[in-house]
Design a protein around this motif. Sequence first.
Motif, PDB file in Angstrom:
ATOM      1  N   ASP A  54       0.851  -1.189   0.000  1.00  0.00           N
ATOM      2  CA  ASP A  54       0.000   0.000   0.000  1.00  0.00           C
ATOM      3  C   ASP A  54       0.890   1.243   0.000  1.00  0.00           C
ATOM      4  OD1 ASP A  54       0.935   0.413   2.568  1.00  0.00           O
ATOM      5  OD2 ASP A  54      -0.987   0.159   3.555  1.00  0.00           O
ATOM      6  N   PRO A  55       0.315   2.448  -0.097  1.00  0.00           N
ATOM      7  CA  PRO A  55       1.149   3.657  -0.152  1.00  0.00           C
ATOM      8  C   PRO A  55       2.092   3.831   1.032  1.00  0.00           C
ATOM      9  CG  PRO A  55      -1.087   4.156  -0.848  1.00  0.00           C
ATOM     10  CD  PRO A  55      -1.111   2.748  -0.336  1.00  0.00           C
ATOM     11  N   ALA A  56       1.746   3.212   2.168  1.00  0.00           N
ATOM     12  CA  ALA A  56       2.601   3.319   3.347  1.00  0.00           C
ATOM     13  C   ALA A  56       3.699   2.266   3.380  1.00  0.00           C
ATOM     14  CB  ALA A  56       1.764   3.225   4.620  1.00  0.00           C
ATOM     15  N   GLY A  57       3.706   1.376   2.361  1.00  0.00           N
ATOM     16  CA  GLY A  57       4.725   0.336   2.312  1.00  0.00           C
ATOM     17  C   GLY A  57       4.356  -0.943   3.035  1.00  0.00           C
ATOM     18  N   SER A  58       3.083  -1.079   3.437  1.00  0.00           N
ATOM     19  CA  SER A  58       2.655  -2.287   4.150  1.00  0.00           C
ATOM     20  C   SER A  58       2.415  -3.426   3.163  1.00  0.00           C
ATOM     21  CB  SER A  58       1.371  -2.008   4.934  1.00  0.00           C
ATOM     22  OG  SER A  58       1.585  -1.019   5.912  1.00  0.00           O
ATOM     23  N   PRO A  59       2.990  -4.592   3.386  1.00  0.00           N
ATOM     24  CA  PRO A  59       2.810  -5.732   2.477  1.00  0.00           C
ATOM     25  C   PRO A  59       1.340  -6.116   2.347  1.00  0.00           C
ATOM     26  CG  PRO A  59       4.635  -6.127   3.967  1.00  0.00           C
ATOM     27  CD  PRO A  59       3.945  -4.900   4.474  1.00  0.00           C
ATOM     28  N   ARG A  60       0.963  -6.504   1.131  1.00  0.00           N
ATOM     29  CA  ARG A  60      -0.428  -6.839   0.815  1.00  0.00           C
ATOM     30  C   ARG A  60      -0.598  -8.339   0.693  1.00  0.00           C
ATOM     31  NH1 ARG A  60      -2.423  -3.848  -4.301  1.00  0.00           N
ATOM     32  NH2 ARG A  60      -2.422  -2.144  -2.759  1.00  0.00           N
ATOM     33  N   ILE A  61      -1.700  -8.849   1.237  1.00  0.00           N
ATOM     34  CA  ILE A  61      -2.029 -10.269   1.154  1.00  0.00           C
ATOM     35  C   ILE A  61      -3.468 -10.410   0.679  1.00  0.00           C
ATOM     36  CG2 ILE A  61      -2.352 -12.408   2.466  1.00  0.00           C
ATOM     37  CD1 ILE A  61      -0.166 -11.395   4.364  1.00  0.00           C
ATOM     38  N   LEU A  62      -3.686 -11.299  -0.284  1.00  0.00           N
ATOM     39  CA  LEU A  62      -5.036 -11.673  -0.695  1.00  0.00           C
ATOM     40  C   LEU A  62      -5.419 -12.958   0.029  1.00  0.00           C
ATOM     41  CD1 LEU A  62      -5.414 -11.152  -4.558  1.00  0.00           C
ATOM     42  CD2 LEU A  62      -6.022  -9.604  -2.697  1.00  0.00           C
ATOM     43  N   VAL A  63      -6.624 -12.968   0.571  1.00  0.00           N
ATOM     44  CA  VAL A  63      -7.143 -14.156   1.251  1.00  0.00           C
ATOM     45  C   VAL A  63      -8.510 -14.461   0.657  1.00  0.00           C
ATOM     46  CG1 VAL A  63      -7.761 -15.229   3.439  1.00  0.00           C
ATOM     47  CG2 VAL A  63      -5.958 -13.488   3.382  1.00  0.00           C
ATOM     48  N   GLN A  64      -8.694 -15.670   0.182  1.00  0.00           N
ATOM     49  CA  GLN A  64      -9.989 -16.111  -0.342  1.00  0.00           C
ATOM     50  C   GLN A  64     -10.538 -17.179   0.596  1.00  0.00           C
ATOM     51  OE1 GLN A  64     -10.537 -17.052  -4.688  1.00  0.00           O
ATOM     52  NE2 GLN A  64     -11.086 -19.066  -3.884  1.00  0.00           N
ATOM     53  N   SER A  65     -11.765 -17.002   1.030  1.00  0.00           N
ATOM     54  CA  SER A  65     -12.300 -17.911   2.048  1.00  0.00           C
ATOM     55  C   SER A  65     -13.740 -18.300   1.752  1.00  0.00           C
ATOM     56  CB  SER A  65     -12.233 -17.244   3.429  1.00  0.00           C
ATOM     57  OG  SER A  65     -13.057 -16.085   3.466  1.00  0.00           O
ATOM     58  N   LYS A  66     -14.163 -19.392   2.365  1.00  0.00           N
ATOM     59  CA  LYS A  66     -15.545 -19.834   2.249  1.00  0.00           C
ATOM     60  C   LYS A  66     -16.437 -19.106   3.250  1.00  0.00           C
ATOM     61  CE  LYS A  66     -14.168 -24.418   0.617  1.00  0.00           C
ATOM     62  NZ  LYS A  66     -14.177 -25.883   0.895  1.00  0.00           N
ATOM     63  N   ALA A  67     -15.877 -18.709   4.384  1.00  0.00           N
ATOM     64  CA  ALA A  67     -16.631 -18.006   5.426  1.00  0.00           C
ATOM     65  C   ALA A  67     -15.995 -16.647   5.688  1.00  0.00           C
ATOM     66  CB  ALA A  67     -16.654 -18.836   6.710  1.00  0.00           C
ATOM     67  N   MET A  68     -16.738 -15.778   6.330  1.00  0.00           N
ATOM     68  CA  MET A  68     -16.206 -14.469   6.688  1.00  0.00           C
ATOM     69  C   MET A  68     -15.204 -14.624   7.837  1.00  0.00           C
ATOM     70  SD  MET A  68     -17.328 -12.164   4.677  1.00  0.00           S
ATOM     71  CE  MET A  68     -17.156 -10.603   5.547  1.00  0.00           C
ATOM     72  N   PRO A  69     -14.112 -13.856   7.814  1.00  0.00           N
ATOM     73  CA  PRO A  69     -13.072 -13.994   8.848  1.00  0.00           C
ATOM     74  C   PRO A  69     -13.399 -13.190  10.095  1.00  0.00           C
ATOM     75  CG  PRO A  69     -12.412 -12.349   7.258  1.00  0.00           C
ATOM     76  CD  PRO A  69     -13.740 -12.877   6.776  1.00  0.00           C
ATOM     77  N   ASN A  70     -12.724 -13.557  11.160  1.00  0.00           N
ATOM     78  CA  ASN A  70     -12.734 -12.761  12.392  1.00  0.00           C
ATOM     79  C   ASN A  70     -11.300 -12.323  12.627  1.00  0.00           C
ATOM     80  OD1 ASN A  70     -13.013 -11.634  14.937  1.00  0.00           O
ATOM     81  ND2 ASN A  70     -13.013 -13.631  15.987  1.00  0.00           N
ATOM     82  N   TRP A  71     -10.949 -11.122  12.138  1.00  0.00           N
ATOM     83  CA  TRP A  71      -9.559 -10.689  12.185  1.00  0.00           C
ATOM     84  C   TRP A  71      -9.040 -10.554  13.610  1.00  0.00           C
ATOM     85  CZ3 TRP A  71      -7.529 -11.820   7.910  1.00  0.00           C
ATOM     86  CH2 TRP A  71      -8.195 -11.638   6.701  1.00  0.00           C
ATOM     87  N   ALA A  72      -9.945 -10.356  14.575  1.00  0.00           N
ATOM     88  CA  ALA A  72      -9.512 -10.285  15.973  1.00  0.00           C
ATOM     89  C   ALA A  72      -8.932 -11.617  16.435  1.00  0.00           C
ATOM     90  CB  ALA A  72     -10.684  -9.883  16.872  1.00  0.00           C
ATOM     91  N   GLY A  73      -9.256 -12.702  15.686  1.00  0.00           N
ATOM     92  CA  GLY A  73      -8.748 -14.018  16.062  1.00  0.00           C
ATOM     93  C   GLY A  73      -7.241 -14.137  15.932  1.00  0.00           C
ATOM     94  N   VAL A  74      -6.601 -13.218  15.204  1.00  0.00           N
ATOM     95  CA  VAL A  74      -5.134 -13.230  15.121  1.00  0.00           C
ATOM     96  C   VAL A  74      -4.542 -13.114  16.515  1.00  0.00           C
ATOM     97  CG1 VAL A  74      -3.119 -11.949  14.305  1.00  0.00           C
ATOM     98  CG2 VAL A  74      -5.055 -12.331  12.772  1.00  0.00           C
ATOM     99  N   GLY A  75      -5.154 -12.279  17.345  1.00  0.00           N
ATOM    100  CA  GLY A  75      -4.731 -12.164  18.736  1.00  0.00           C
ATOM    101  C   GLY A  75      -3.454 -11.391  18.953  1.00  0.00           C
ATOM    102  N   VAL A  76      -3.017 -10.627  17.943  1.00  0.00           N
ATOM    103  CA  VAL A  76      -1.777  -9.853  18.058  1.00  0.00           C
ATOM    104  C   VAL A  76      -2.094  -8.404  17.696  1.00  0.00           C
ATOM    105  CG1 VAL A  76       0.583  -9.530  17.216  1.00  0.00           C
ATOM    106  CG2 VAL A  76      -0.356 -11.844  17.465  1.00  0.00           C
ATOM    107  N   GLN A  77      -1.940  -7.518  18.640  1.00  0.00           N
ATOM    108  CA  GLN A  77      -2.218  -6.116  18.387  1.00  0.00           C
ATOM    109  C   GLN A  77      -1.189  -5.544  17.408  1.00  0.00           C
ATOM    110  OE1 GLN A  77      -2.393  -3.711  21.916  1.00  0.00           O
ATOM    111  NE2 GLN A  77      -3.182  -1.908  20.831  1.00  0.00           N
ATOM    112  N   GLY A  78      -1.685  -4.857  16.381  1.00  0.00           N
ATOM    113  CA  GLY A  78      -0.789  -4.234  15.414  1.00  0.00           C
ATOM    114  C   GLY A  78      -0.396  -5.115  14.255  1.00  0.00           C
TER     115      GLY A  78
END
Length: 224
Positions: A54-78
């Motif tokens: 992205d413009p800030a230099g953050s790496p981009r990832i595409l994720v294709q899934s069958k269900a909607m994700p719960n990004w809070a499940g990563v459990g790592v702030q930031g």
Amino acid sequence: MFLHRIHLDPRCREARRDLSDPYQLHSTLCRVFSAPDNRCPEGEFLWRLEPETDPAGSPRILVQSKAMPNWAGVGVQGWLANADSAIDLKERLKLESLKVGQRFRFRLRANPCVTYDGKRLGLLQTDEQEAWLERKGKQHGFSLPQLAPFDFSEAPQKRIDVRISQEQMLRGKQHTGNGIRIYSVLYDGILIVTESDNFRTALENGIGHGKVMGLGLLSVIPIA
């Protein structure tokens, strides 16, 4: 079937670890699609680390899934810098009404290989990599346009019109400590649907080996 475009924050230590180890990144994404202490359903998602940021230099990832994700499940702030709104691919691509002859721009990061003596060997030559993709196309319901020859003085050598880049050996480490090595390349080009059902299955399930290492996701954009 949903497509998500996310960006990781490279200032986060856990994000840097995942970006350097595809197997660990897959494990982190598993937490997004399964409850704590539950095994992630097999085939629940596909993903790919993109060459763009992205413009800030953050790496981009595409994720294709069958269900909607719960990004809070990563459990790592930031860990997650930002996530775009999910795209319903069934609606966007009109998957129920795919037609033979439809054209799409595509991208695929994959493991072109052959099996010899029980071992998978990566294909390193361009013509071998192109031939592998042609075989996968016939298997999965699409074809690739031929590249126009530059020299008409001799019998033209048939080549498909595809760009191959980012040839690299991906390395990861399982939780048991065992290492993983898998050869990968990035394909970009145009494809033509030849069998609707097989093509739809390829979009849903991916192509080739190494999906746990971020390979196999066939992403497409319709061409008017």
